[in-house]
Design an enzyme around this catalytic site. Structure first.
Site, PDB file in Angstrom:
ATOM      1  N   TYR A  60     -14.996  -1.311 -36.007  1.00  0.00           N
ATOM      2  CA  TYR A  60     -14.713  -1.147 -37.392  1.00  0.00           C
ATOM      3  C   TYR A  60     -14.573   0.181 -38.068  1.00  0.00           C
ATOM      4  O   TYR A  60     -13.802   0.942 -38.690  1.00  0.00           O
ATOM      5  CB  TYR A  60     -14.714  -2.173 -38.479  1.00  0.00           C
ATOM      6  N   ARG A  63     -11.669   2.201 -36.453  1.00  0.00           N
ATOM      7  CA  ARG A  63     -10.508   1.882 -36.874  1.00  0.00           C
ATOM      8  C   ARG A  63     -10.469   2.273 -38.381  1.00  0.00           C
ATOM      9  O   ARG A  63      -9.305   2.865 -38.772  1.00  0.00           O
ATOM     10  CB  ARG A  63     -10.292   0.455 -36.998  1.00  0.00           C
ATOM     11  N   ASN A  94      -2.397  -6.111 -42.881  1.00  0.00           N
ATOM     12  CA  ASN A  94      -2.969  -4.973 -42.487  1.00  0.00           C
ATOM     13  C   ASN A  94      -4.089  -4.826 -43.236  1.00  0.00           C
ATOM     14  O   ASN A  94      -4.286  -5.107 -44.672  1.00  0.00           O
ATOM     15  CB  ASN A  94      -1.913  -3.819 -42.722  1.00  0.00           C
ATOM     16  N   VAL A  95      -5.158  -3.937 -42.574  1.00  0.00           N
ATOM     17  CA  VAL A  95      -6.297  -3.787 -43.554  1.00  0.00           C
ATOM     18  C   VAL A  95      -6.553  -2.077 -43.743  1.00  0.00           C
ATOM     19  O   VAL A  95      -7.418  -1.668 -44.464  1.00  0.00           O
ATOM     20  CB  VAL A  95      -7.584  -4.214 -42.643  1.00  0.00           C
ATOM     21  N   HIS A 111      -6.136 -10.119 -44.901  1.00  0.00           N
ATOM     22  CA  HIS A 111      -7.084 -10.054 -43.882  1.00  0.00           C
ATOM     23  C   HIS A 111      -8.410  -9.085 -44.241  1.00  0.00           C
ATOM     24  O   HIS A 111      -9.036  -8.457 -43.383  1.00  0.00           O
ATOM     25  CB  HIS A 111      -6.498  -9.697 -42.720  1.00  0.00           C
TER      26      HIS A 111
HETATM   27  N1  APR Z   1       8.377  -1.329 -36.414  1.00  0.00           N
HETATM   28  C1  APR Z   1       8.598  -2.692 -36.732  1.00  0.00           C
HETATM   29  N2  APR Z   1       7.889  -3.618 -36.133  1.00  0.00           N
HETATM   30  C2  APR Z   1       7.075  -3.134 -34.980  1.00  0.00           C
HETATM   31  C3  APR Z   1       6.705  -1.926 -34.558  1.00  0.00           C
HETATM   32  C4  APR Z   1       7.448  -0.895 -35.461  1.00  0.00           C
HETATM   33  N3  APR Z   1       7.473   0.393 -35.241  1.00  0.00           N
HETATM   34  N4  APR Z   1       6.039  -1.831 -33.672  1.00  0.00           N
HETATM   35  C5  APR Z   1       5.636  -2.881 -33.392  1.00  0.00           C
HETATM   36  N5  APR Z   1       6.149  -4.006 -34.307  1.00  0.00           N
HETATM   37  C6  APR Z   1       6.353  -5.225 -34.320  1.00  0.00           C
HETATM   38  C7  APR Z   1       6.065  -6.022 -32.956  1.00  0.00           C
HETATM   39  O1  APR Z   1       7.262  -6.343 -32.354  1.00  0.00           O
HETATM   40  C8  APR Z   1       5.177  -7.258 -33.487  1.00  0.00           C
HETATM   41  O2  APR Z   1       6.102  -8.403 -34.090  1.00  0.00           O
HETATM   42  O3  APR Z   1       5.076  -5.572 -35.104  1.00  0.00           O
HETATM   43  C9  APR Z   1       4.503  -7.025 -34.519  1.00  0.00           C
HETATM   44  C10 APR Z   1       3.138  -6.583 -34.424  1.00  0.00           C
HETATM   45  O4  APR Z   1       2.390  -7.850 -34.012  1.00  0.00           O
HETATM   46  P1  APR Z   1       0.645  -7.918 -33.919  1.00  0.00           P
HETATM   47  O5  APR Z   1       0.312  -6.932 -32.985  1.00  0.00           O
HETATM   48  O6  APR Z   1       0.550  -9.273 -33.455  1.00  0.00           O
HETATM   49  O7  APR Z   1       0.373  -7.737 -35.399  1.00  0.00           O
HETATM   50  P2  APR Z   1       0.168  -8.863 -36.701  1.00  0.00           P
HETATM   51  O8  APR Z   1       1.256  -9.614 -36.515  1.00  0.00           O
HETATM   52  O9  APR Z   1      -0.126  -7.879 -37.974  1.00  0.00           O
HETATM   53  O10 APR Z   1      -1.175  -9.469 -36.200  1.00  0.00           O
HETATM   54  C11 APR Z   1      -1.494 -10.431 -37.202  1.00  0.00           C
HETATM   55  O11 APR Z   1      -3.640 -10.817 -36.089  1.00  0.00           O
HETATM   56  O12 APR Z   1      -5.309 -10.085 -35.030  1.00  0.00           O
HETATM   57  C12 APR Z   1      -4.896 -10.485 -36.115  1.00  0.00           C
HETATM   58  O13 APR Z   1      -5.919  -9.993 -38.100  1.00  0.00           O
HETATM   59  C13 APR Z   1      -5.069  -9.265 -37.035  1.00  0.00           C
HETATM   60  O14 APR Z   1      -3.771  -9.189 -39.199  1.00  0.00           O
HETATM   61  C14 APR Z   1      -3.637  -9.091 -37.660  1.00  0.00           C
HETATM   62  C15 APR Z   1      -3.026 -10.612 -37.207  1.00  0.00           C
END
Ligand code: APR
Length: 232
Positions: A60, A63, A94-95, A111
């Site tokens: 962390y 990050r 998002n954090v 989160h």
């Molecule tokens: N613009 C729009 N969407 C995007 C972009 C971009 N430039 N880049 C990536 N994405 C999309 C991907 O297609 C995907 O749908 O963002 C999403 C990212 O997904 P994850 O990596 O799973 O992130 P998230 O959904 O925020 O994860 C949720 O999981 O690990 C836990 O606590 C963590 O808050 C997080 C939660």
């Protein structure tokens, strides 16, 4: 003629890591994402903290430094502009603090937040630490070790009820940059009112929720024209 402030239509935004990707911050599940390089069980669970707090703090601290060095992108700034005419609530997974730094004034962090630390003796004891790292030996006012103010896997999401309530009177719902794989956050899309305008903005449309209009592309490219349309 702008709506009088107390009758501004409400927009609820649910954002995920894809919102901050154009700012250079890694997502979790895209190729090369955080979970491709770290095991969740080693850095993002209460058991990981018990077993190896230094590894968790390192994860962390890294990050936090990256998030504080990043800048809000055009997508963040567009959402902040919406507040000129709408009552906007950003519910984010998002954090980082990029929504706030772009000017959004109502941000609910489901989160947790990298820029805060909290006591391991009393979870209501939360401290603003900005970009500073947390070290072993950093203690709260009660003398207990500080931990990241992050919701780890297996922990409760204290703000989920507050977030759910915000959807009730939404005129528009925007889901942006989230894979919708982590609950209860992902379940919030079910609370989008049937009559609300519902938009899903993501690089991929595969996980566009039922009833949502899919915009395909990058958040920093998609949101400015969408916001201009909504600001009329
Ligand atoms: N613009 C729009 N969407 C995007 C972009 C971009 N430039 N880049 C990536 N994405 C999309 C991907 O297609 C995907 O749908 O963002 C999403 C990212 O997904 P994850 O990596 O799973 O992130 P998230 O959904 O925020 O994860 C949720 O999981 O690990 C836990 O606590 C963590 O808050 C997080 C939660």
């Amino acid at each position: 003629m702008p709506n009088p402030p107390n009758h501004r239509p409400k927009i609820v935004v649910l954002s995920g890591a894809g919102m901050s990707a154009p700012s250079g911050l890694a997502t979790f599940r895209d190729s090369g994402g955080l979970w491709a390089n770290h095991r969740i069980e080693e850095v993002a669970t209460p058991e990981a903290w018990e077993r190896n707090p230094q590894l968790v703090l390192d994860f962390y601290n890294q990050r936090r430094a990256q998030a504080c060095a990043a800048e809000p992108n055009a997508g963040h700034r567009a959402l902040a502009e919406l507040e000129r005419r709408y009552d906007v609530v950003v519910i984010t997974q998002n954090v980082d603090d990029l929504h706030e730094r772009a000017g959004s004034t109502r941000v609910i962090h489901l989160h947790g937040e990298l820029t805060k630390a909290r006591s391991t003796a009393d979870e209501s004891l939360v401290y603003d630490i900005g970009a500073k790292p947390i070290h072993l030996g950093d203690r709260c006012a009660l003398g207990s070790q500080l931990r990241p103010h992050i919701v780890w896997f297996g922990e409760a999401v204290p703000l989920i009820e507050v977030a759910t309530e915000e959807f009730r009177d939404a005129a528009k719902v925007l889901v942006v940059g989230t894979s919708l794989q982590v609950y209860p956050a992902a379940g919030l899309v079910e609370y989008a009112p049937a009559e609300a305008e519902k938009v899903h903005a993501d690089l991929y449309t595969e996980h566009c929720p039922f009833g949502f209009r899919a915009l395909t592309g990058s958040a920093d490219q998609l949101l400015p024209p969408l916001v201009q349309r909504w600001l009329g």
